[in-house]
Motif scaffolding. Structure first.
Motif, PDB file in Angstrom:
ATOM      1  N   GLU A  19      -2.585   6.140  -7.168  1.00 50.06           N
ATOM      2  CA  GLU A  19      -2.343   6.705  -5.837  1.00 50.06           C
ATOM      3  C   GLU A  19      -1.037   6.196  -5.243  1.00 50.06           C
ATOM      4  O   GLU A  19      -0.265   6.966  -4.646  1.00 50.06           O
ATOM      5  N   LEU A  20      -0.777   4.902  -5.397  1.00 56.56           N
ATOM      6  CA  LEU A  20       0.463   4.363  -4.844  1.00 56.56           C
ATOM      7  C   LEU A  20       1.678   4.930  -5.563  1.00 56.56           C
ATOM      8  O   LEU A  20       2.676   5.306  -4.924  1.00 56.56           O
ATOM      9  N   MET A  21       1.609   5.022  -6.891  1.00 57.53           N
ATOM     10  CA  MET A  21       2.740   5.582  -7.626  1.00 57.53           C
ATOM     11  C   MET A  21       2.979   7.050  -7.247  1.00 57.53           C
ATOM     12  O   MET A  21       4.125   7.513  -7.184  1.00 57.53           O
ATOM     13  N   ALA A  22       1.918   7.775  -6.975  1.00 60.78           N
ATOM     14  CA  ALA A  22       2.075   9.168  -6.552  1.00 60.78           C
ATOM     15  C   ALA A  22       2.791   9.240  -5.208  1.00 60.78           C
ATOM     16  O   ALA A  22       3.702  10.056  -5.011  1.00 60.78           O
ATOM     17  N   THR A  23       2.406   8.369  -4.276  1.00 58.28           N
ATOM     18  CA  THR A  23       3.082   8.346  -2.975  1.00 58.28           C
ATOM     19  C   THR A  23       4.542   7.956  -3.126  1.00 58.28           C
ATOM     20  O   THR A  23       5.444   8.588  -2.543  1.00 58.28           O
ATOM     21  N   LEU A  24       4.804   6.913  -3.891  1.00 59.02           N
ATOM     22  CA  LEU A  24       6.176   6.443  -4.078  1.00 59.02           C
ATOM     23  C   LEU A  24       7.040   7.515  -4.727  1.00 59.02           C
ATOM     24  O   LEU A  24       8.202   7.715  -4.333  1.00 59.02           O
ATOM     25  N   THR A  25       6.487   8.198  -5.710  1.00 56.26           N
ATOM     26  CA  THR A  25       7.241   9.263  -6.381  1.00 56.26           C
ATOM     27  C   THR A  25       7.511  10.416  -5.434  1.00 56.26           C
ATOM     28  O   THR A  25       8.613  10.977  -5.410  1.00 56.26           O
ATOM     29  N   ASP A  26       6.531  10.747  -4.622  1.00 55.18           N
ATOM     30  CA  ASP A  26       6.712  11.825  -3.661  1.00 55.18           C
ATOM     31  C   ASP A  26       7.779  11.475  -2.633  1.00 55.18           C
ATOM     32  O   ASP A  26       8.594  12.316  -2.255  1.00 55.18           O
ATOM     33  N   VAL A  27       7.810  10.225  -2.201  1.00 56.18           N
ATOM     34  CA  VAL A  27       8.786   9.797  -1.188  1.00 56.18           C
ATOM     35  C   VAL A  27      10.180   9.681  -1.771  1.00 56.18           C
ATOM     36  O   VAL A  27      11.167  10.124  -1.161  1.00 56.18           O
ATOM     37  N   GLY A  28      10.311   9.083  -2.970  1.00 60.34           N
ATOM     38  CA  GLY A  28      11.656   8.764  -3.447  1.00 60.34           C
ATOM     39  C   GLY A  28      11.932   9.041  -4.905  1.00 60.34           C
ATOM     40  O   GLY A  28      12.998   8.640  -5.393  1.00 60.34           O
ATOM     41  N   GLY A  29      11.021   9.663  -5.631  1.00 58.55           N
ATOM     42  CA  GLY A  29      11.269   9.968  -7.030  1.00 58.55           C
ATOM     43  C   GLY A  29      10.782   8.883  -7.960  1.00 58.55           C
ATOM     44  O   GLY A  29      10.368   7.799  -7.553  1.00 58.55           O
ATOM     45  N   GLU A  30      10.835   9.169  -9.273  1.00 67.58           N
ATOM     46  CA  GLU A  30      10.278   8.268 -10.278  1.00 67.58           C
ATOM     47  C   GLU A  30      10.991   6.929 -10.328  1.00 67.58           C
ATOM     48  O   GLU A  30      10.358   5.886 -10.501  1.00 67.58           O
ATOM     49  N   ARG A  31      12.306   6.937 -10.199  1.00 70.32           N
ATOM     50  CA  ARG A  31      13.039   5.675 -10.293  1.00 70.32           C
ATOM     51  C   ARG A  31      12.694   4.761  -9.116  1.00 70.32           C
ATOM     52  O   ARG A  31      12.501   3.547  -9.301  1.00 70.32           O
ATOM     53  N   PHE A  32      12.631   5.322  -7.949  1.00 72.94           N
ATOM     54  CA  PHE A  32      12.210   4.538  -6.790  1.00 72.94           C
ATOM     55  C   PHE A  32      10.804   3.993  -6.994  1.00 72.94           C
ATOM     56  O   PHE A  32      10.517   2.820  -6.712  1.00 72.94           O
ATOM     57  N   ALA A  33       9.903   4.825  -7.517  1.00 71.04           N
ATOM     58  CA  ALA A  33       8.523   4.389  -7.726  1.00 71.04           C
ATOM     59  C   ALA A  33       8.455   3.215  -8.694  1.00 71.04           C
ATOM     60  O   ALA A  33       7.699   2.255  -8.483  1.00 71.04           O
ATOM     61  N   LEU A  34       9.224   3.265  -9.764  1.00 73.51           N
ATOM     62  CA  LEU A  34       9.205   2.181 -10.743  1.00 73.51           C
ATOM     63  C   LEU A  34       9.785   0.892 -10.177  1.00 73.51           C
ATOM     64  O   LEU A  34       9.308  -0.207 -10.480  1.00 73.51           O
ATOM     65  N   LEU A  35      10.821   0.995  -9.348  1.00 77.28           N
ATOM     66  CA  LEU A  35      11.358  -0.194  -8.679  1.00 77.28           C
ATOM     67  C   LEU A  35      10.313  -0.814  -7.766  1.00 77.28           C
ATOM     68  O   LEU A  35      10.143  -2.040  -7.735  1.00 77.28           O
ATOM     69  N   ALA A  36       9.613   0.027  -7.018  1.00 76.75           N
ATOM     70  CA  ALA A  36       8.589  -0.485  -6.109  1.00 76.75           C
ATOM     71  C   ALA A  36       7.423  -1.100  -6.869  1.00 76.75           C
ATOM     72  O   ALA A  36       6.868  -2.124  -6.455  1.00 76.75           O
TER      73      ALA A  36
END
Length: 875
Positions: A342-359
């Motif tokens: 769920e968190l990765m889905a939110t992060l990806t939606d907000v800023g894309g896959e690269r942002f999600a992986l950094l977070a």
């Protein structure tokens, strides 16, 4: 951001959350194996260092290589914290974790995925496929579970060649995890009798609980535990014997091979191990696991009070915690998987896959650089540690960048962060009209040590910390939808707002959050913080129904913004300082206008800045300002949040991702690096990396949706602890210099024994040190690297616990009658009360004793003095 200058325990999973978790487990059983990444990622990130066991600043173990078998595992400081994993397949042994024993081949590693709560590593040969997962339930909505210091190491094995294979695995943890690496401390280890699970443990012999403080140090008290489900074989033995016995025979050595204790970690490497058998493994995966954890006994000293971890607040013991963790492991894993997805889905939606992986990489580091404790009322207190900069605890300008992470995932964690600083500011100890910088040196939260400390305003950060606190408190109130939380400290917030009105719009020569760049006058970014801090105060006043106060500060903020625009204007951007020198800087503090909807600066000002930033981006990121090409990871993400479209956001974030993916420096995620060559500049494993989550806060729906998932903590925070009352047992030299024998030359063997002849040593009155050392009362100059001192003391009979009152700069060992009493690390900026290690009261019985101390100087000031006091009932 400095360089060095019983009731039944509750289970980790509530009945309500267990029901949810079991439903999620069923869902994910349908969707696929939990051991695979929660969501298919088109983009992959090669983490600079891979988090394995990450709970708090002391229990934080990483792998710094592409493959787990390329190097030894280490504490975030780089010192060895040895974990080893072996697997046997049809009698052939392979390494899957750690570089030793070097004589065993490594099973080829085929992938690594770092999720918010799990590190998933895959291995394969032509016989089997292994998924090795480290599950650390860093679930901020469940503070009890998150604070429980246990990680599950899970093995999933399946055959890939159509045949069945006999498989077993072994996991070991070295006793080096239980001591600080720059000492020669002895350890003890053994099997834990009467535990519900097969369990072994190790710990230091002396158990100097909460004695050491400082930055680049490890814990040397408490106990490391390794356990497994019923049927697991556990053992204690030298590392080589453990590993080779398992490799050759598939079993662990018996208790006769443990060796004699106590002994040092360099003597036959005392190691804990657990072995599990998979039996015959075919195409269907077979799962086994072990649990590794650390009981620090006491975690933080808070104004003299010893605090336990939050997970202990109802009397839970570590063995009970292990048993509960084991009983609920399937549900815990399911919750971790669901959270990650769920968190990765939110992060990806907000800023894309690269942002999600950094977070995802940032999540566990932010949590592991902090400690969650319970106050006297059982309420949470969150203590971030200023890792790799100066070791301060509860540093305001360190949790300021961390707080987006906390605000997003549990507003009570944000509250638990500011409560200690707010209480300290409201106490008699803090006499200044601005917010404090810190509460001490980790793990001692007894009062500010940075700059002038509690003594004067030298090297303080008045505008910085006051603005930080106002902005954070306003964000907390935004999540709550009211300002009730700040009622208790409204006088302090009011005082800080007034201070900013007087001193913040055009700041004087002072430090800011970026104090590693030195003092700077008329800092425009600091001014933004002050102006928005006043606007944030106005917002809280409005929530409280104080419309006149709100209007007053809103007007000051608006006028300050207009003045700022006129005086920082450089045409196509705004300058670093309010002068005519060509310059620019990241105005990352603007982000609060968008996050809190403060409407203070015209949007066009921010658009102008962003447009200019896009012309200054280097290969690995946007420099912090025009003075250098280094940058800060957290601020780059805050600045990226200012953008208005994905293209510009990606232009800011992609270089940061490229840095993390390509940097040659294999370190826990740094927040200070060079933007042209991706090299490390300074700072690692710090809580500030939580600032990576700031872009999510700009999406108000996503922010508040996540923040309100956590069940609010019920209760009132306990009053600020009062320092313990004491009576003198053996005086220090604070008031009157006491004569010691001393030498600057190594006195050789036996110097600390009572019968040693020190008559040829010079005599001098303490304290010993150099002028300008914080809090020092120097009567005898000591300016060499080492000093050895001796004298006779008389301990009178009396009631109350005997403690040392010790001012040392820096590391020191204290001996009583030739026996080691205590070993301390780092430095103090004042006389500090130390409770003596367990069993030490037998050394300081009433009567006459010889005290001998060796103190070392490494950097900065130096000082040495000691006395003893008894804790007494204030009545």
């Amino acid at each position: 951001m400095k360089r060095k200058s019983s009731r039944r325990p509750r289970l980790p999973v509530s009945s309500r959350s267990r029901t949810i978790a079991l439903g999620l487990a069923l869902l994910f059983a349908i969707l696929g194996s939990w051991s695979q990444p929660a969501q298919a990622q088109e983009t992959t990130l090669r983490a600079p260092a891979v988090p394995l066991v990450t709970h708090d600043p002391y229990f934080s173990i990483w792998s710094r290589a592409d493959r787990l078998t390329d190097t030894f595992t280490s504490h975030w400081t780089g010192d060895r914290d040895t974990l080893t994993g072996l697997i046997r397949i049809d009698g052939e042994a392979y390494r899957v974790l750690g570089s030793e024993p070097a004589g065993l081949p490594a099973l080829p590693q085929t992938g690594t995925s770092v999720m918010p709560t799990r590190t998933i590593c895959t291995f394969a040969n032509d016989q089997i496929e292994l998924t090795l997962t480290f599950v650390t339930p860093a679930l901020p909505a469940d503070l009890e579970l998150m604070s429980t210091p246990i990680t599950a190491v899970v093995w999933d094995v399946r055959s890939v060649d159509g045949r069945e294979h006999t498989v077993s695995a072994m996991f070991s943890a070295g006793a080096d995890i239980t001591i600080d690496q720059d000492t020669e401390q002895s350890v003890v280890a053994g099997v834990v009798e009467h535990a519900a699970l097969p369990t072994v443990r190790a710990g230091s012999e002396l158990q100097p609980v909460l004695v050491r403080s400082g930055d680049q140090i490890q814990i040397d008290w408490g106990y490391l535990y390794l356990a497994g489900p019923v049927g697991t074989q556990v053992a204690v033995a030298p590392a080589d014997r453990l590993h080779w016995t398992f490799a050759l025979a598939g079993t662990l050595p018996g208790p006769q091979h443990a060796g004699a204790f106590p002994r040092t970690v360099d003597t036959d490497a005392p190691t804990l191990a657990a072995a599990v058998a998979f039996g015959q493994v075919g195409a269907q995966p077979v799962r086994r696991h072990v649990l590794v954890g650390y009981d620090d006994v006491y975690a933080i000293e808070y104004r003299g009070a010893w605090l336990e971890g939050f997970w202990k607040r109802d009397g839970t013991t570590i063995l009970q915690a292990f048993a509960a963790f084991e009983d609920n492991l399937d549900a815990i894993i399911a919750r971790c998987q669901a959270f990650d997805a769920e968190l990765m889905a939110t992060l990806t939606d907000v800023g894309g896959e690269r942002f999600a992986l950094l977070a995802a990489l940032s999540h566990r580091q932010s949590i592991a650089a902090s400690k969650l404790c319970a106050d006297a009322n059982g309420m949470p207190l969150w203590f971030p540690k200023e890792n790799a900069s100066n070791g301060c605890i509860a540093t305001t300008d360190v949790f300021y960048p961390q707080v987006p992470h906390l605000l997003l995932l549990n507003n009570d964690l944000a509250k638990a962060t500011v409560v200690p600083i707010l209480d300290y500011a409201a106490s008699e100890s803090w006499k200044f009209p601005f917010a404090p910088h810190d509460l001490g040196t980790y793990p001692h939260a007894n009062g500010q040590v940075y700059g002038g400390g509690e003594r004067n305003e030298d090297n303080q950060m008045p505008v910085e910390e006051s603005g930080n606190m106002l902005l954070i408190c306003a964000a907390i109130c935004t999540v709550d939808g009211n300002a009730d939380f700040v009622d208790r400290w409204w006088p302090q917030l009011t005082q800080w707002a007034a201070y900013l009105a007087e001193n913040g719009i055009d700041p004087g020569h002072q430090l800011s959050t970026d104090d590693f760049t030195g003092h700077l006058a008329r800092n425009t970014n600091l001014s933004v913080k002050a102006i928005l801090g006043m606007a944030a105060y106005a917002r809280m006043a409005e929530m409280r129904g104080q419309d006149d106060v709100a209007a007053y500060y809103h007007e000051i903020a608006q006028a300050g913004a207009q003045w700022w625009i006129e005086n920082a204007d450089a045409g196509d951007h705004y300058r670093l300082t309010f002068d005519n020198t060509p310059s620019w800087s990241q105005k990352y503090n603007f982000v609060w206008q968008q996050v809190l909807g403060l409407d203070t600066f015209p949007d066009e000002v921010i658009r102008t800045e962003v447009a200019y930033y896009l012309t200054q981006v280097n290969t690995y990121g946007l420099p912090l300002d025009s003075r250098s090409t280094f940058t800060k990871t957290d601020w780059c993400l805050w600045t990226a949040t200012l953008t208005e479209n994905r293209r510009d956001f990606d232009a800011m974030v992609d270089p940061v991702f490229r840095f993390a993916d390509e940097t040659p420096d294999r370190l826990p995620f740094t927040d200070w690096y060079w933007t042209r060559d991706a090299r490390f500049r300074g700072f690692i494993a710090r809580p500030v990396i939580g600032g990576v989550f700031m872009p999510v806060l700009k999406d108000t729906e996503a922010w508040l949706g996540w923040a309100r998932k956590a069940e609010p903590v019920r209760g009132e925070w306990a009053p600020f602890p009062q320092p313990p009352a004491t009576v003198v047992a053996a005086p220090t030299s604070q008031e009157q210099g006491i004569v010691w024998r001393y030498t600057f030359e190594n006195p050789g063997e036996g110097w600390h024994q009572p019968g040693f002849d020190d008559s040829h040593w010079p005599s001098g009155r303490a304290g010993f040190g150099t002028d300008q050392t914080p809090g020092a009362v120097v009567r005898t100059i000591w300016n060499t690297r080492n000093i050895w001192v001796r004298r006779e003391i008389e301990i009178p009979d009396g009631e109350g616990e005997l403690c040392a009152l010790f001012h040392h700069d820096e590391d020191a060992e204290v001996y009583i009658d030739g026996q080691l009493l205590m070993r301390v690390g780092g430095y103090t900026a004042m006389y500090k009360l130390y409770r003596l290690p367990e069993g030490a009261d037998g050394l300081l019985t009433p009567g006459r004793h010889t005290i001998a101390i060796h103190c070392r100087q490494t950097d900065g000031g130096q000082y040495l003095d000691i006395g003893f006091v008894r804790l007494v009932d204030e009545d």
